[in-house]
Design a protein around this motif. Structure first.
Motif, PDB file in Angstrom:
ATOM      1  N   ALA A   1       3.746   6.882   1.951  1.00 55.52           N
ATOM      2  CA  ALA A   1       3.065   7.833   1.075  1.00 55.52           C
ATOM      3  C   ALA A   1       4.028   8.489   0.114  1.00 55.52           C
ATOM      4  CB  ALA A   1       2.360   8.913   1.910  1.00 55.52           C
ATOM      5  N   CYS A   2       3.492   8.823  -1.064  1.00 52.46           N
ATOM      6  CA  CYS A   2       4.214   9.617  -2.050  1.00 52.46           C
ATOM      7  C   CYS A   2       3.275  10.732  -2.491  1.00 52.46           C
ATOM      8  CB  CYS A   2       4.635   8.767  -3.246  1.00 52.46           C
ATOM      9  SG  CYS A   2       5.447   9.718  -4.560  1.00 52.46           S
ATOM     10  N   TRP A   3       3.616  11.979  -2.109  1.00 49.30           N
ATOM     11  CA  TRP A   3       2.796  13.143  -2.457  1.00 49.30           C
ATOM     12  C   TRP A   3       3.459  13.951  -3.574  1.00 49.30           C
ATOM     13  CZ3 TRP A   3      -1.183  11.423  -0.131  1.00 49.30           C
ATOM     14  CH2 TRP A   3      -1.211  11.059   1.213  1.00 49.30           C
ATOM     15  N   THR A   4       4.037  13.300  -4.541  1.00 51.00           N
ATOM     16  CA  THR A   4       4.686  13.910  -5.708  1.00 51.00           C
ATOM     17  C   THR A   4       6.003  14.600  -5.361  1.00 51.00           C
ATOM     18  OG1 THR A   4       2.545  14.230  -6.801  1.00 51.00           O
ATOM     19  CG2 THR A   4       4.407  15.422  -7.722  1.00 51.00           C
ATOM     20  N   THR A   5       5.993  15.527  -4.418  1.00 50.55           N
ATOM     21  CA  THR A   5       7.232  16.182  -4.001  1.00 50.55           C
ATOM     22  C   THR A   5       7.656  15.748  -2.606  1.00 50.55           C
ATOM     23  OG1 THR A   5       6.043  18.106  -3.118  1.00 50.55           O
ATOM     24  CG2 THR A   5       6.791  18.229  -5.412  1.00 50.55           C
ATOM     25  N   MET A   6       6.950  14.794  -2.024  1.00 48.04           N
ATOM     26  CA  MET A   6       7.235  14.349  -0.664  1.00 48.04           C
ATOM     27  C   MET A   6       7.099  12.835  -0.565  1.00 48.04           C
ATOM     28  SD  MET A   6       5.108  17.358   1.271  1.00 48.04           S
ATOM     29  CE  MET A   6       4.023  17.589  -0.138  1.00 48.04           C
TER      30      MET A   6
ATOM     31  N   VAL B   1       4.420   5.268  -8.959  1.00 51.36           N
ATOM     32  CA  VAL B   1       4.201   6.592  -8.364  1.00 51.36           C
ATOM     33  C   VAL B   1       5.327   7.541  -8.774  1.00 51.36           C
ATOM     34  CG1 VAL B   1       2.971   5.579  -6.409  1.00 51.36           C
ATOM     35  CG2 VAL B   1       5.422   6.047  -6.202  1.00 51.36           C
ATOM     36  N   SER B   2       5.039   8.828  -8.723  1.00 52.52           N
ATOM     37  CA  SER B   2       5.988   9.835  -9.189  1.00 52.52           C
ATOM     38  C   SER B   2       6.495  10.680  -8.021  1.00 52.52           C
ATOM     39  CB  SER B   2       5.320  10.750 -10.229  1.00 52.52           C
ATOM     40  OG  SER B   2       4.910  10.012 -11.357  1.00 52.52           O
ATOM     41  N   TYR B   3       7.816  10.775  -7.897  1.00 49.26           N
ATOM     42  CA  TYR B   3       8.460  11.634  -6.913  1.00 49.26           C
ATOM     43  C   TYR B   3       9.379  12.572  -7.677  1.00 49.26           C
ATOM     44  CZ  TYR B   3      11.462  13.030  -2.984  1.00 49.26           C
ATOM     45  OH  TYR B   3      12.176  13.754  -2.054  1.00 49.26           O
ATOM     46  N   TYR B   4       9.322  13.850  -7.372  1.00 50.31           N
ATOM     47  CA  TYR B   4      10.010  14.852  -8.188  1.00 50.31           C
ATOM     48  C   TYR B   4      11.502  14.559  -8.327  1.00 50.31           C
ATOM     49  CZ  TYR B   4      11.864  19.229  -9.906  1.00 50.31           C
ATOM     50  OH  TYR B   4      12.532  20.161 -10.654  1.00 50.31           O
ATOM     51  N   ALA B   5      12.159  14.169  -7.241  1.00 44.76           N
ATOM     52  CA  ALA B   5      13.606  13.950  -7.297  1.00 44.76           C
ATOM     53  C   ALA B   5      13.995  12.825  -8.238  1.00 44.76           C
ATOM     54  CB  ALA B   5      14.153  13.659  -5.899  1.00 44.76           C
ATOM     55  N   ALA B   6      13.042  11.955  -8.570  1.00 48.92           N
ATOM     56  CA  ALA B   6      13.342  10.837  -9.467  1.00 48.92           C
ATOM     57  C   ALA B   6      13.275  11.232 -10.933  1.00 48.92           C
ATOM     58  CB  ALA B   6      12.385   9.674  -9.203  1.00 48.92           C
ATOM     59  N   ALA B   7      12.926  12.492 -11.229  1.00 49.45           N
ATOM     60  CA  ALA B   7      12.858  12.954 -12.614  1.00 49.45           C
ATOM     61  C   ALA B   7      14.244  13.372 -13.088  1.00 49.45           C
ATOM     62  CB  ALA B   7      11.872  14.114 -12.731  1.00 49.45           C
TER      63      ALA B   7
ATOM     64  N   PRO C   1       0.822  -1.221   0.000  1.00 49.35           N
ATOM     65  CA  PRO C   1       0.000   0.000   0.000  1.00 49.35           C
ATOM     66  C   PRO C   1       0.851   1.264   0.000  1.00 49.35           C
ATOM     67  CG  PRO C   1       0.155  -0.885   2.226  1.00 49.35           C
ATOM     68  CD  PRO C   1       0.961  -1.813   1.345  1.00 49.35           C
ATOM     69  N   VAL C   2       0.426   2.236  -0.796  1.00 47.74           N
ATOM     70  CA  VAL C   2       1.058   3.558  -0.826  1.00 47.74           C
ATOM     71  C   VAL C   2      -0.051   4.598  -0.949  1.00 47.74           C
ATOM     72  CG1 VAL C   2       2.659   5.118  -1.995  1.00 47.74           C
ATOM     73  CG2 VAL C   2       3.121   2.669  -1.967  1.00 47.74           C
ATOM     74  N   LEU C   3      -0.010   5.605  -0.084  1.00 48.67           N
ATOM     75  CA  LEU C   3      -0.957   6.712  -0.183  1.00 48.67           C
ATOM     76  C   LEU C   3      -0.449   7.751  -1.165  1.00 48.67           C
ATOM     77  CD1 LEU C   3      -1.444   6.631   3.577  1.00 48.67           C
ATOM     78  CD2 LEU C   3      -3.431   6.781   2.077  1.00 48.67           C
ATOM     79  N   THR C   4      -1.335   8.259  -1.998  1.00 46.55           N
ATOM     80  CA  THR C   4      -1.006   9.341  -2.929  1.00 46.55           C
ATOM     81  C   THR C   4      -2.156  10.340  -2.924  1.00 46.55           C
ATOM     82  OG1 THR C   4      -2.065   8.505  -4.957  1.00 46.55           O
ATOM     83  CG2 THR C   4       0.123   7.620  -4.414  1.00 46.55           C
ATOM     84  N   GLY C   5      -1.940  11.475  -3.565  1.00 44.93           N
ATOM     85  CA  GLY C   5      -3.044  12.376  -3.816  1.00 44.93           C
ATOM     86  C   GLY C   5      -3.980  11.788  -4.859  1.00 44.93           C
TER      87      GLY C   5
END
Length: 279
Positions: free
Chosen positions: A222-227, A191-197, A61-65
């Motif tokens: 959780a992965c909140w895109t930038t967090m 899921v997308s995390y900004y630092a991985a771009a 499980p991973v929480l996202t927006g």
């Protein structure tokens, strides 16, 4: 090998008796499943409920927006990330930019504490060969702090905000995503995390998560895109392990507004991590 449940009805049954009892489950993008009705104020409780049945569901499980799943990976992408996570050195992908910056006498204004300040600049100037680098100064400061109980006490005051879940972020709307794998370190393929771009970013992040799981019992919540948010079973002890971990967390969370010595102190007392990297 754990079987990955592919029927939402099966997952609903697996969640009976947990905090997610009765929550509807539907198919999501890329063979994921979405647990509906998760209350933002209860994200950790909900995540723990889904985590407790991973051995049954085969789904991490991973929480996202809401709406933050963008990619539907092909099987070959998942296989490639799995291989990379075992082979890539994450710290060749994620680095602490500025570590090599030169530091001279005018840069040694070092303070420890929030209300009670201790200026270590004069001592640093005596003990550090100049010119030196920012990394050398940061490492010197860390070693000076942990050698002095009074400085440790002051330092913990600065670090308190990053202990536990105090710094965690909760969006207004959340979704609980059940990935089609029990291996949390494969999450970057969905899921997308900004630092991985960045080049090799997803592979480096997968390798970092895999290392943290093995060394600290860290688990991605959780992965909140930038967090990113993790819970941690085995915090490091005061010393080289804490310092190494702090530099790693700063490398993946490039916008953490905390000096590495404070993050290292926080890590020794914390059962949770918060990482932040944004444009």
């Amino acid at each position: 090998m754990v079987r990955v449940m592919d029927d939402p009805g099966e997952v609903v049954v697996a969640l009976r008796g947990t905090a997610l009892n009765g929550h509807p489950v539907e198919q999501g993008l890329g063979d994921t499943m979405l647990v509906e009705g998760v209350v933002p104020a209860r994200v950790l409780e909900s995540w723990r409920a889904a985590r407790s049945v991973v051995a049954l569901t085969g789904r991490w499980p991973v929480l996202t927006g809401v709406g933050e799943l963008y990619h539907e990976p092909e099987p070959h992408e998942i296989a490639a990330l799995e291989r990379a996570a075992r082979a890539v050195d994450p710290w060749s992908v994620y680095r602490n930019w500025g570590d090599d910056d030169p530091v001279g006498p005018n840069d040694l204004y070092l303070h420890v504490g929030s209300l009670g300040y201790v200026n270590l600049a004069a001592r640093a100037e005596r003990e550090l060969p100049l010119p030196t680098t920012r990394l050398a100064v940061e490492r010197w400061l860390w070693e000076a702090i942990i050698a002095d109980p009074d400085l440790i006490e002051l330092g913990h005051g600065v670090a308190a905000h990053f202990v536990g879940t105090r710094a965690w972020y909760t969006p207004r709307d959340v979704q609980l995503v059940l990935l089609p794998t029990p291996d949390q370190w494969l999450a970057p393929v969905w899921v997308s995390y900004y630092a991985a771009a960045r080049p090799d970013g997803p592979a480096g992040l997968a390798a970092a998560i895999r290392q943290w799981e093995r060394h600290c019992g860290a688990e991605l919540v959780a992965c909140w895109t930038t967090m990113l948010q993790f819970v941690v079973a085995r915090p490091p002890t005061l010393g080289p392990d804490a310092w190494r971990l702090a530099k790693q967390l700063k490398a993946v969370g490039g916008n953490l507004q905390m000096p590495p010595w404070a993050l290292a102190l926080a890590a020794t007392r914390s059962d949770a991590w918060f990482l932040h990297d944004r444009p």
